[in-house]
Design a protein around this motif. Structure first.
Motif: not given
Length: 372
Positions: A78-84, A1-17
């Motif tokens: 690290y997968k991002i987000g709590y609300d859905c 599945m596609l997921s918004l995540n980061i491989p290490s701590y990051s600001k939004p500029s480093g987010y990946q799908v």
């Protein structure tokens, strides 16, 4: 599945799908939700940047027996987000409140974090049917922020009816719900808020005429000079200004609840942020330091005859049920300011940066997971 995540701590500029493993049912009380929309809150982007990394690590060795139960638990990526909000696709054998096909919304617990994904797994007790009058995007914008406001307002000792409530940043993600709940549900006599110049005219338009009684343009006036000293019964601190506004509070009965200063070390240790099978122990030095800072804030408030406390959200389906009722009875509305498609990573990064910076935003940021 596609997921918004980061491989290490990051600001939004480093987010990946990227493609990550789809969660499966690991407990008979679990529910699998196909996510249609998710919202981004300040805690999402701050925690992804490592704001709690000195206290609670997000990358550690997971005991084998735990890894078998929750293989995608709280580690990198690290997968991002709590609300859905989305549609139930699978239910565990002990689930009684939901069935396949139900439209639901939730604030995921820490163990299930990753709402900006095509699928999430969540225990039944954290889920509720979404307000039927709302789209998935609007419903996804509600859980964390509105539940936080609801639980904060409940902490006032006594009846808020007829009292004065001050909510700085009334068009922020949490502030917009707090203003409406204070007036329309708790029946506050006077609701005061602050916004920037460009947003003054939008308060009544977005929150409803008469919801806010006094709007202060904080770029032109200091609230401490506009609001009468000793006149505020309840302050919901969404911007970290609790100590600055002590002079405004009513002596002996005033109450401040903050979600924007710092918790005590003991609170953080027992908080939902640490609600995991392998609960971590906060380093003793950090825990003592946080306890000391919290004691200082409480002492300062005590000198004004005011009760102060920091608050962590305790997510639950019952509060979401109550919020659904308020929405359907037209006592609560949401404001979605920016949206982005999960498939458009640059748009997602840009939208998350608005939340991260805390500047230029209006209402909630929502990520559309299922393309409209």
């Amino acid at each position: 599945m596609l997921s918004l995540n980061i491989p290490s701590y990051s600001k939004p500029s480093g987010y990946q799908v990227s493609e990550l493993a789809k969660p499966d049912l690991s407990d008979p009380k679990d529910v699998i939700i196909r996510v249609h929309a998710a919202s981004i809150n300040p805690i999402d982007v701050k925690k992804a940047d490592g704001v709690l990394k000195l206290a609670l690590k997000d990358s550690y060795v997971i005991p084998i027996y735990i890894a078998k139960i929750v293989p995608d638990m709280n580690s990198f990526p690290y997968k991002i987000g709590y609300d859905c909000a989305g549609i139930v696709t699978e239910v565990g054998s002990d689930v009684t409140r939901f069935q396949i096909g139900d439209e639901v919304y939730t604030r995921l617990p820490e163990i299930s974090r990753g709402s900006c994904s095509e699928f999430v797994r969540c225990a039944e007790k954290y889920i509720a049917l979404k307000p039927p009058s709302l789209s998935f995007e609007d419903a996804a914008s509600i859980p964390l922020a509105a539940m936080t406001a609801l639980q904060a307002l409940r902490k006032y000792k006594g009846d808020l009816a007829g009292k004065t409530v001050f909510v700085p940043a009334g068009l922020s993600g949490t502030g917009l719900f707090a203003c409406q709940l204070a007036k329309n549900v708790f029946h506050a006599g006077k609701v005061i808020t602050t916004v920037s110049t460009s947003k003054v005219e939008k308060v009544n338009e977005l929150l409803g005429e008469g919801t806010v009684d006094e709007i202060i343009d904080y770029t032109k006036s200091d609230p401490r000079e506009v609001i009468k000293s000793g006149s505020v019964d309840f302050l919901f601190d969404t911007v970290g200004s609790a100590m600055e506004y002590l002079c405004l509070m009513k002596p002996q009965s005033g109450r401040i609840v903050s979600v924007a200063t710092m918790p005590s070390g003991n609170q953080l240790q027992e908080s939902s942020m640490n609600d995991l099978p392998n609960k971590q122990n906060i380093p003793i030095a950090l825990r003592m330091a946080l306890n000391t800072f919290d004691c200082v804030r409480n002492l300062r408030a005590w000198r004004y005859g005011v009760e102060y406390s920091y608050m962590f959200l305790e997510s639950n389906g019952q509060d979401l049920d109550e919020l659904r009722k308020h929405v359907e009875e037209h006592r609560l509305r949401t404001v979605v300011g920016n949206t982005a498609e999960l498939s458009d990573i640059e748009a997602v990064r840009s939208a998350c940066q608005i939340v991260y910076s805390g500047k230029g935003g209006l209402g909630k940021v929502v990520v559309k997971v299922v393309r409209s």
